[in-house]
Write a protein that holds these residues in place. Structure first.
Motif, PDB file in Angstrom:
ATOM      1  N   HIS A 223      58.858 -76.191 -64.308  1.00 26.78           N
ATOM      2  CA  HIS A 223      58.473 -75.484 -65.535  1.00 26.78           C
ATOM      3  C   HIS A 223      58.102 -76.433 -66.682  1.00 26.78           C
ATOM      4  CE1 HIS A 223      62.805 -76.044 -66.579  1.00 26.78           C
ATOM      5  NE2 HIS A 223      62.346 -76.074 -67.820  1.00 26.78           N
ATOM      6  N   LEU A 224      58.331 -77.747 -66.495  1.00 25.61           N
ATOM      7  CA  LEU A 224      57.921 -78.710 -67.528  1.00 25.61           C
ATOM      8  C   LEU A 224      56.480 -79.180 -67.347  1.00 25.61           C
ATOM      9  CD1 LEU A 224      61.087 -80.991 -67.932  1.00 25.61           C
ATOM     10  CD2 LEU A 224      60.476 -78.902 -69.169  1.00 25.61           C
ATOM     11  N   ASP A 225      55.889 -78.883 -66.194  1.00 26.67           N
ATOM     12  CA  ASP A 225      54.517 -79.335 -65.930  1.00 26.67           C
ATOM     13  C   ASP A 225      53.544 -78.802 -66.982  1.00 26.67           C
ATOM     14  OD1 ASP A 225      55.390 -80.657 -63.712  1.00 26.67           O
ATOM     15  OD2 ASP A 225      54.649 -79.184 -62.265  1.00 26.67           O
ATOM     16  N   GLY A 226      52.665 -79.689 -67.443  1.00 28.04           N
ATOM     17  CA  GLY A 226      51.664 -79.295 -68.418  1.00 28.04           C
ATOM     18  C   GLY A 226      52.159 -79.269 -69.844  1.00 28.04           C
ATOM     19  N   ASN A 227      53.413 -79.631 -70.052  1.00 31.67           N
ATOM     20  CA  ASN A 227      53.992 -79.565 -71.396  1.00 31.67           C
ATOM     21  C   ASN A 227      54.451 -80.905 -71.955  1.00 31.67           C
ATOM     22  OD1 ASN A 227      54.025 -76.616 -72.113  1.00 31.67           O
ATOM     23  ND2 ASN A 227      55.103 -76.512 -70.154  1.00 31.67           N
ATOM     24  N   TYR A 228      54.682 -81.879 -71.080  1.00 26.65           N
ATOM     25  CA  TYR A 228      55.159 -83.202 -71.494  1.00 26.65           C
ATOM     26  C   TYR A 228      54.363 -84.268 -70.756  1.00 26.65           C
ATOM     27  CZ  TYR A 228      59.203 -80.607 -73.231  1.00 26.65           C
ATOM     28  OH  TYR A 228      60.016 -79.724 -73.897  1.00 26.65           O
ATOM     29  N   THR A 229      54.228 -85.436 -71.381  1.00 27.15           N
ATOM     30  CA  THR A 229      53.495 -86.532 -70.760  1.00 27.15           C
ATOM     31  C   THR A 229      54.396 -87.320 -69.820  1.00 27.15           C
ATOM     32  OG1 THR A 229      51.962 -86.772 -72.622  1.00 27.15           O
ATOM     33  CG2 THR A 229      52.221 -88.664 -71.155  1.00 27.15           C
ATOM     34  N   VAL A 230      54.053 -87.275 -68.537  1.00 27.05           N
ATOM     35  CA  VAL A 230      54.723 -88.085 -67.519  1.00 27.05           C
ATOM     36  C   VAL A 230      53.938 -89.386 -67.405  1.00 27.05           C
ATOM     37  CG1 VAL A 230      55.376 -88.238 -65.089  1.00 27.05           C
ATOM     38  CG2 VAL A 230      55.476 -86.030 -66.270  1.00 27.05           C
ATOM     39  N   PHE A 231      54.612 -90.533 -67.539  1.00 31.31           N
ATOM     40  CA  PHE A 231      53.878 -91.795 -67.583  1.00 31.31           C
ATOM     41  C   PHE A 231      54.374 -92.851 -66.597  1.00 31.31           C
ATOM     42  CE2 PHE A 231      57.342 -92.191 -70.533  1.00 31.31           C
ATOM     43  CZ  PHE A 231      57.726 -93.517 -70.515  1.00 31.31           C
ATOM     44  N   GLY A 232      55.241 -92.463 -65.658  1.00 32.32           N
ATOM     45  CA  GLY A 232      55.714 -93.426 -64.671  1.00 32.32           C
ATOM     46  C   GLY A 232      56.668 -92.781 -63.687  1.00 32.32           C
ATOM     47  N   GLU A 233      57.163 -93.582 -62.755  1.00 35.65           N
ATOM     48  CA  GLU A 233      58.107 -93.067 -61.766  1.00 35.65           C
ATOM     49  C   GLU A 233      59.044 -94.157 -61.277  1.00 35.65           C
ATOM     50  OE1 GLU A 233      56.237 -92.926 -57.480  1.00 35.65           O
ATOM     51  OE2 GLU A 233      54.807 -92.018 -58.901  1.00 35.65           O
ATOM     52  N   VAL A 234      60.241 -93.742 -60.939  1.00 34.57           N
ATOM     53  CA  VAL A 234      61.244 -94.654 -60.398  1.00 34.57           C
ATOM     54  C   VAL A 234      60.829 -95.068 -58.991  1.00 34.57           C
ATOM     55  CG1 VAL A 234      63.643 -94.854 -59.630  1.00 34.57           C
ATOM     56  CG2 VAL A 234      63.107 -93.680 -61.779  1.00 34.57           C
ATOM     57  N   VAL A 235      60.895 -96.375 -58.703  1.00 36.92           N
ATOM     58  CA  VAL A 235      60.609 -96.868 -57.354  1.00 36.92           C
ATOM     59  C   VAL A 235      61.857 -97.444 -56.686  1.00 36.92           C
ATOM     60  CG1 VAL A 235      58.161 -97.287 -57.782  1.00 36.92           C
ATOM     61  CG2 VAL A 235      59.811 -99.101 -58.294  1.00 36.92           C
ATOM     62  N   GLU A 236      62.847 -97.788 -57.502  1.00 34.89           N
ATOM     63  CA  GLU A 236      64.142 -98.255 -56.990  1.00 34.89           C
ATOM     64  C   GLU A 236      65.234 -97.767 -57.929  1.00 34.89           C
ATOM     65  OE1 GLU A 236      64.526-102.428 -56.091  1.00 34.89           O
ATOM     66  OE2 GLU A 236      62.364-102.617 -55.777  1.00 34.89           O
ATOM     67  N   GLY A 237      66.364 -97.361 -57.351  1.00 38.87           N
ATOM     68  CA  GLY A 237      67.494 -96.952 -58.179  1.00 38.87           C
ATOM     69  C   GLY A 237      67.654 -95.447 -58.308  1.00 38.87           C
ATOM     70  N   PHE A 238      67.162 -94.698 -57.310  1.00 42.55           N
ATOM     71  CA  PHE A 238      67.335 -93.243 -57.339  1.00 42.55           C
ATOM     72  C   PHE A 238      68.814 -92.869 -57.374  1.00 42.55           C
ATOM     73  CE2 PHE A 238      62.954 -93.429 -56.177  1.00 42.55           C
ATOM     74  CZ  PHE A 238      62.397 -92.199 -56.510  1.00 42.55           C
ATOM     75  N   ASP A 239      69.616 -93.627 -56.640  1.00 47.20           N
ATOM     76  CA  ASP A 239      71.052 -93.340 -56.608  1.00 47.20           C
ATOM     77  C   ASP A 239      71.699 -93.601 -57.961  1.00 47.20           C
ATOM     78  OD1 ASP A 239      70.449 -96.104 -56.188  1.00 47.20           O
ATOM     79  OD2 ASP A 239      72.522 -96.457 -55.574  1.00 47.20           O
ATOM     80  N   VAL A 240      71.102 -94.506 -58.747  1.00 44.76           N
ATOM     81  CA  VAL A 240      71.670 -94.854 -60.050  1.00 44.76           C
ATOM     82  C   VAL A 240      71.491 -93.705 -61.042  1.00 44.76           C
ATOM     83  CG1 VAL A 240      71.563 -96.437 -62.015  1.00 44.76           C
ATOM     84  CG2 VAL A 240      71.286 -97.318 -59.680  1.00 44.76           C
ATOM     85  N   PHE A 241      70.267 -93.187 -61.180  1.00 46.18           N
ATOM     86  CA  PHE A 241      70.093 -92.102 -62.151  1.00 46.18           C
ATOM     87  C   PHE A 241      70.766 -90.812 -61.667  1.00 46.18           C
ATOM     88  CE2 PHE A 241      65.863 -91.459 -59.978  1.00 46.18           C
ATOM     89  CZ  PHE A 241      65.975 -90.109 -59.671  1.00 46.18           C
ATOM     90  N   LYS A 242      70.934 -90.683 -60.353  1.00 41.22           N
ATOM     91  CA  LYS A 242      71.673 -89.523 -59.823  1.00 41.22           C
ATOM     92  C   LYS A 242      73.143 -89.626 -60.242  1.00 41.22           C
ATOM     93  CE  LYS A 242      71.778 -86.001 -56.738  1.00 41.22           C
ATOM     94  NZ  LYS A 242      73.189 -85.669 -56.673  1.00 41.22           N
ATOM     95  N   LYS A 243      73.725 -90.825 -60.138  1.00 36.03           N
ATOM     96  CA  LYS A 243      75.117 -91.025 -60.544  1.00 36.03           C
ATOM     97  C   LYS A 243      75.295 -90.751 -62.038  1.00 36.03           C
ATOM     98  CE  LYS A 243      75.610 -95.169 -58.688  1.00 36.03           C
ATOM     99  NZ  LYS A 243      76.195 -96.497 -58.315  1.00 36.03           N
ATOM    100  N   ILE A 244      74.342 -91.226 -62.825  1.00 35.01           N
ATOM    101  CA  ILE A 244      74.416 -90.999 -64.274  1.00 35.01           C
ATOM    102  C   ILE A 244      74.372 -89.503 -64.574  1.00 35.01           C
ATOM    103  CG2 ILE A 244      73.218 -91.338 -66.472  1.00 35.01           C
ATOM    104  CD1 ILE A 244      72.283 -94.057 -65.391  1.00 35.01           C
ATOM    105  N   SER A 245      73.538 -88.775 -63.850  1.00 32.68           N
ATOM    106  CA  SER A 245      73.371 -87.341 -64.105  1.00 32.68           C
ATOM    107  C   SER A 245      74.620 -86.529 -63.780  1.00 32.68           C
ATOM    108  CB  SER A 245      72.193 -86.790 -63.299  1.00 32.68           C
ATOM    109  OG  SER A 245      72.517 -86.664 -61.922  1.00 32.68           O
TER     110      SER A 245
END
Length: 267
Positions: A223-245
């Motif tokens: 539901h955020l598509d088309g409303n905010y500017t996405v300017f990059g993506e995580v390539v390493e550390g998926f487990d890190v931001f998951k832990k933070i969340s």
């Protein structure tokens, strides 16, 4: 002595070559270092204003020592408010940035899949042009959906869109002087319905095949598509931001124990 030196030099050389090969495309990369680990982010060339701004702030050490002030499980982790550098306990943050706004670079094909990084912004009511914050960013955690859930979400989003269009039209056509005129109201109602149908049909939300495949497999926040500017993506550390969340937070979604971060430019 010479043999030992050779054995030391070769591994270092291999590490250097490995790192070079890993980021040998023409994208820019940054490293977000946190107490939970490191997150490597590739920044998109398709959003030059946002990418260049993020690199600039990172090189100026703008982000160093800030905290993730907004953390919501299965949604986002957000940081970049400069007032959080010396954050006080039990204080709600999220109002400040680097002191300017960025023109949006919203691209239809770049969506809110899990792991993308985007810039936060104020809502449409006060920010109809969708201007981005200069420093507050979020990383998408999100969740996976079934096609049936996407159908229901699409239906709800379209209802909100239609209601918003209709309200805006009524607000522009009705005044205190004519709101009690029955004949005028009847004619306006017909006009608003026709205009609402026309505008709605031109802007109706329909999830693409790409969106459906992404959100039913990788996950994200459709539901955020088309409303905010996405300017990059995580390539390493998926487990890190998951832990933070998943850390415990207060009623304002701020972690009970501050999670500080620094951002450095890799290339």
């Amino acid at each position: 002595m010479h043999k030992k030196s050779i054995y030391i030099i070769i591994p270092l050389f291999l590490v250097f070559v490995s790192c070079s090969n890993k980021y040998n495309d023409n994208n820019r990369y940054v490293k977000i270092s946190t107490s939970k680990g490191e997150i490597i982010v590739k920044l998109y060339n398709e959003t030059p204003k946002h990418t260049n701004n993020f690199i600039k702030l990172s090189e100026e050490n703008f982000f160093d020592g800030l905290i993730f002030h907004r953390v919501i499980k299965d949604f986002v982790i957000q940081g970049g408010d400069p007032e959080t550098r010396n954050a006080k306990p039990n204080v709600l943050y999220g109002e400040k940035d680097a002191g300017y706004l960025l023109e949006p670079e919203i691209i239809d094909t770049i969506i809110h899949k899990r792991g993308v990084i985007a810039m936060a912004r104020e809502g449409d009511d006060v920010n109809p042009k969708k201007l981005s914050s200069s420093s507050q960013f979020y990383i998408v955690v999100g969740k996976t959906y079934t096609n049936e859930q996407l159908d229901e979400l699409q239906k709800n989003l379209n209802k909100k869109l239609r209601d918003k269009i209709e309200k805006k039209l009524y607000d522009s056509l009705l005044t205190e002087s004519n709101i009690s005129n029955t004949d005028y109201l009847t004619s306006i109602t017909k006009k608003v319905k026709l205009l609402t149908d026309s505008i709605f049909n031109a802007n109706k939300i329909i999830f693409s095949d790409k969106q459906r495949k992404t959100y039913t497999t990788i996950g994200g926040i459709p539901h955020l598509d088309g409303n905010y500017t996405v300017f990059g993506e995580v390539v390493e550390g998926f487990d890190v931001f998951k832990k933070i969340s998943e850390v415990e937070t207060d009623n304002n979604d701020r972690p009970l124990k501050d999670i500080k971060f620094t951002i450095s430019v890799i290339k």
